[in-house]
Design a protein around this motif. Structure first.
Motif, PDB file in Angstrom:
ATOM      1  N   ALA A 178     -13.281  11.468 -30.914  1.00 22.35           N
ATOM      2  CA  ALA A 178     -14.445  10.631 -30.186  1.00 22.35           C
ATOM      3  C   ALA A 178     -15.579  11.116 -30.191  1.00 22.35           C
ATOM      4  O   ALA A 178     -16.794  10.423 -30.271  1.00 22.35           O
ATOM      5  CB  ALA A 178     -13.724  10.611 -28.640  1.00 22.35           C
ATOM      6  N   PHE A 179     -15.978  12.438 -29.885  1.00 20.70           N
ATOM      7  CA  PHE A 179     -17.267  12.858 -29.904  1.00 20.70           C
ATOM      8  C   PHE A 179     -18.059  13.034 -31.320  1.00 20.70           C
ATOM      9  O   PHE A 179     -19.236  12.876 -31.253  1.00 20.70           O
ATOM     10  CB  PHE A 179     -17.272  14.313 -29.283  1.00 20.70           C
ATOM     11  CG  PHE A 179     -17.518  14.280 -27.834  1.00 20.70           C
ATOM     12  CD1 PHE A 179     -18.662  14.343 -26.988  1.00 20.70           C
ATOM     13  CD2 PHE A 179     -16.348  14.530 -27.044  1.00 20.70           C
ATOM     14  CE1 PHE A 179     -18.704  14.234 -25.934  1.00 20.70           C
ATOM     15  CE2 PHE A 179     -16.278  14.399 -25.759  1.00 20.70           C
ATOM     16  CZ  PHE A 179     -17.340  14.462 -25.191  1.00 20.70           C
ATOM     17  N   ALA A 180     -17.250  13.121 -32.342  1.00 16.04           N
ATOM     18  CA  ALA A 180     -17.634  12.967 -33.870  1.00 16.04           C
ATOM     19  C   ALA A 180     -18.158  11.792 -33.757  1.00 16.04           C
ATOM     20  O   ALA A 180     -19.252  11.552 -34.553  1.00 16.04           O
ATOM     21  CB  ALA A 180     -16.750  13.331 -34.640  1.00 16.04           C
ATOM     22  N   LEU A 181     -17.561  10.586 -33.418  1.00 13.81           N
ATOM     23  CA  LEU A 181     -18.015   9.233 -33.675  1.00 13.81           C
ATOM     24  C   LEU A 181     -19.238   8.909 -32.741  1.00 13.81           C
ATOM     25  O   LEU A 181     -20.056   8.356 -33.234  1.00 13.81           O
ATOM     26  CB  LEU A 181     -16.955   8.298 -32.952  1.00 13.81           C
ATOM     27  CG  LEU A 181     -15.593   8.016 -33.795  1.00 13.81           C
ATOM     28  CD1 LEU A 181     -14.380   7.560 -33.246  1.00 13.81           C
ATOM     29  CD2 LEU A 181     -15.984   7.324 -35.296  1.00 13.81           C
ATOM     30  N   TRP A 182     -19.389   9.596 -31.590  1.00 11.67           N
ATOM     31  CA  TRP A 182     -20.543   9.507 -30.763  1.00 11.67           C
ATOM     32  C   TRP A 182     -21.822  10.185 -31.650  1.00 11.67           C
ATOM     33  O   TRP A 182     -22.911   9.460 -31.718  1.00 11.67           O
ATOM     34  CB  TRP A 182     -20.564   9.833 -29.493  1.00 11.67           C
ATOM     35  CG  TRP A 182     -19.792   9.131 -28.380  1.00 11.67           C
ATOM     36  CD1 TRP A 182     -18.548   9.652 -27.969  1.00 11.67           C
ATOM     37  CD2 TRP A 182     -19.976   7.805 -27.873  1.00 11.67           C
ATOM     38  NE1 TRP A 182     -18.201   8.423 -27.130  1.00 11.67           N
ATOM     39  CE2 TRP A 182     -19.083   7.405 -27.164  1.00 11.67           C
ATOM     40  CE3 TRP A 182     -20.957   6.952 -28.468  1.00 11.67           C
ATOM     41  CZ2 TRP A 182     -19.051   6.185 -26.452  1.00 11.67           C
ATOM     42  CZ3 TRP A 182     -21.011   5.897 -27.660  1.00 11.67           C
ATOM     43  CH2 TRP A 182     -20.111   5.467 -26.657  1.00 11.67           C
ATOM     44  N   TYR A 183     -21.607  11.142 -32.147  1.00  9.29           N
ATOM     45  CA  TYR A 183     -22.633  11.817 -32.917  1.00  9.29           C
ATOM     46  C   TYR A 183     -23.170  11.008 -34.248  1.00  9.29           C
ATOM     47  O   TYR A 183     -24.142  10.814 -34.330  1.00  9.29           O
ATOM     48  CB  TYR A 183     -22.225  13.207 -33.176  1.00  9.29           C
ATOM     49  CG  TYR A 183     -21.652  14.110 -32.387  1.00  9.29           C
ATOM     50  CD1 TYR A 183     -22.395  14.245 -31.094  1.00  9.29           C
ATOM     51  CD2 TYR A 183     -21.000  15.218 -32.652  1.00  9.29           C
ATOM     52  CE1 TYR A 183     -21.825  15.054 -30.069  1.00  9.29           C
ATOM     53  CE2 TYR A 183     -20.481  16.218 -31.465  1.00  9.29           C
ATOM     54  CZ  TYR A 183     -21.239  15.793 -30.325  1.00  9.29           C
ATOM     55  OH  TYR A 183     -20.502  16.626 -29.348  1.00  9.29           O
ATOM     56  N   TRP A 184     -22.029  10.399 -34.663  1.00  5.29           N
ATOM     57  CA  TRP A 184     -22.151   9.592 -36.092  1.00  5.29           C
ATOM     58  C   TRP A 184     -22.898   8.569 -35.556  1.00  5.29           C
ATOM     59  O   TRP A 184     -23.801   7.938 -36.322  1.00  5.29           O
ATOM     60  CB  TRP A 184     -20.874   9.451 -36.499  1.00  5.29           C
ATOM     61  CG  TRP A 184     -20.950   8.553 -37.949  1.00  5.29           C
ATOM     62  CD1 TRP A 184     -21.214   9.053 -39.065  1.00  5.29           C
ATOM     63  CD2 TRP A 184     -20.431   7.344 -38.020  1.00  5.29           C
ATOM     64  NE1 TRP A 184     -21.009   8.035 -39.968  1.00  5.29           N
ATOM     65  CE2 TRP A 184     -20.568   6.865 -39.407  1.00  5.29           C
ATOM     66  CE3 TRP A 184     -19.701   6.433 -37.152  1.00  5.29           C
ATOM     67  CZ2 TRP A 184     -20.266   5.626 -39.677  1.00  5.29           C
ATOM     68  CZ3 TRP A 184     -19.633   5.101 -37.650  1.00  5.29           C
ATOM     69  CH2 TRP A 184     -19.497   4.869 -38.860  1.00  5.29           C
ATOM     70  N   GLU A 185     -22.687   7.964 -34.550  1.00  5.46           N
ATOM     71  CA  GLU A 185     -23.248   6.559 -34.179  1.00  5.46           C
ATOM     72  C   GLU A 185     -24.400   6.701 -33.554  1.00  5.46           C
ATOM     73  O   GLU A 185     -25.576   5.692 -33.720  1.00  5.46           O
ATOM     74  CB  GLU A 185     -22.379   5.725 -33.279  1.00  5.46           C
ATOM     75  CG  GLU A 185     -21.103   5.203 -33.681  1.00  5.46           C
ATOM     76  CD  GLU A 185     -21.200   3.747 -34.608  1.00  5.46           C
ATOM     77  OE1 GLU A 185     -22.513   3.455 -34.479  1.00  5.46           O
ATOM     78  OE2 GLU A 185     -20.420   3.203 -35.135  1.00  5.46           O
ATOM     79  N   TRP A 186     -24.962   7.738 -32.907  1.00  4.93           N
ATOM     80  CA  TRP A 186     -26.233   7.816 -32.475  1.00  4.93           C
ATOM     81  C   TRP A 186     -27.331   8.584 -33.061  1.00  4.93           C
ATOM     82  O   TRP A 186     -28.641   8.385 -32.772  1.00  4.93           O
ATOM     83  CB  TRP A 186     -25.967   8.291 -30.933  1.00  4.93           C
ATOM     84  CG  TRP A 186     -25.496   7.508 -29.746  1.00  4.93           C
ATOM     85  CD1 TRP A 186     -24.258   7.487 -29.328  1.00  4.93           C
ATOM     86  CD2 TRP A 186     -26.072   6.582 -29.187  1.00  4.93           C
ATOM     87  NE1 TRP A 186     -24.029   6.440 -28.441  1.00  4.93           N
ATOM     88  CE2 TRP A 186     -25.219   5.932 -28.430  1.00  4.93           C
ATOM     89  CE3 TRP A 186     -27.152   6.088 -29.108  1.00  4.93           C
ATOM     90  CZ2 TRP A 186     -25.613   4.493 -27.754  1.00  4.93           C
ATOM     91  CZ3 TRP A 186     -28.007   4.766 -28.560  1.00  4.93           C
ATOM     92  CH2 TRP A 186     -27.010   4.205 -27.572  1.00  4.93           C
TER      93      TRP A 186
END
Length: 276
Positions: A178-186
């Motif tokens: 989940a946090f990898a996705l947030w880093y990747w998206e933002w």
């Protein structure tokens, strides 16, 4: 008493130096060289001097690159959905199929709106759907983490160590995803914006962005790079080789470290207590 014979640089021979150059000529030559150095340092960018070279040189995060392929992030999202379905019933939002079905539906919608294998297209609907997908995964895992911590604090839940470790591991792994996705998206506006090189400043500073020769000139961080950042932050509880630069990146990494630390400590402590 006779006078000393004139030397090579005495006034009697015109004050010439040993190489035949007069002091006046040496002074003029020195002035010309100093003026040239000053011109090189102050030459405007449009004239093609060193300042122009520096002005033309873009930082690596402003370089336009080829968009990354979607298969990596898609596979990891499917892993997160499977982990949610394997979660014990007491740790899931009911009906337990609702959020996994929503996540799969959002993933399909993203593929339909952008069927290209590379994530180079950017639009408001795509951006909204992508962020909604990450939010759904985070909501499901956050609920499971809170319920798991509550069970551990009250001494309820799994009565044997192996199921407890399996549940805690699933929550921890989904937290990393989940946090990898947030880093990747933002980071710099998401994968499409990174490929276009539109951001003025990066949110994460990778080693390949700091020194030439560590990667090709068109290198761009992909999802696996952000997954590695999330994994190392969840295990070391601090940044390792990639530094967060923006305030939101630092806050997200702090939050992830806190959740990971709390989950690991409580799950391990409870498992050890059960084994004893």
């Amino acid at each position: 008493m006779s006078a000393d014979p004139p030397t090579s640089d005495s006034p009697s021979n015109g004050g010439t130096a040993s190489n035949g150059t007069t002091p006046h000529e040496l002074t003029e030559l020195l002035h010309r060289r100093l003026d040239r150095i000053e011109d090189l340092l102050t030459e405007p960018a449009e004239s093609g001097g060193p300042t122009a070279t520096a002005a033309r040189a873009k930082p690596v995060w402003r370089t336009e690159t080829e968009a990354e392929q979607r298969w990596t992030v898609t596979a990891v999202i499917l892993v997160a959905v499977v982990l949610q379905l394997l979660m014990p019933d007491r740790l899931s939002i009911h009906p337990r199929w609702m959020l996994p079905a929503l996540e799969l539906g959002l993933l399909v919608a993203l593929v339909v709106l952008n069927p290209h294998p590379r994530l180079g297209r950017s639009s408001r609907p795509l951006r909204s759907l992508s962020l909604a997908l990450v939010a759904a995964i985070s909501l499901a895992n956050g609920w499971s983490a809170v319920k798991l911590v509550r069970d551990l604090v009250h001494g309820s839940g799994a009565s044997s160590a192996l199921p407890l470790l399996g549940t805690g591991g699933a929550v921890w792994a989904t937290n990393v995803i989940a946090f990898a996705l947030w880093y990747w998206e933002w980071d710099r506006g998401g994968p499409a914006a990174r490929a276009q090189g539109t951001a003025d400043y990066p949110d994460f500073l990778f080693p390949q962005m700091q020194q030439q020769g560590l990667a090709p000139g068109d290198w761009e961080p992909g999802f696996l790079d952000y997954l590695y950042v999330a994994y190392t932050n969840a295990t070391a509880f601090s940044p390792t080789d990639t530094m967060p630069l923006s305030p939101w990146a630092k806050l997200l990494m702090m939050l992830q470290s806190g959740v990971s630390l709390l989950t690991v400590l409580l799950v391990v402590a409870r498992a050890v207590n059960i084994l004893q």
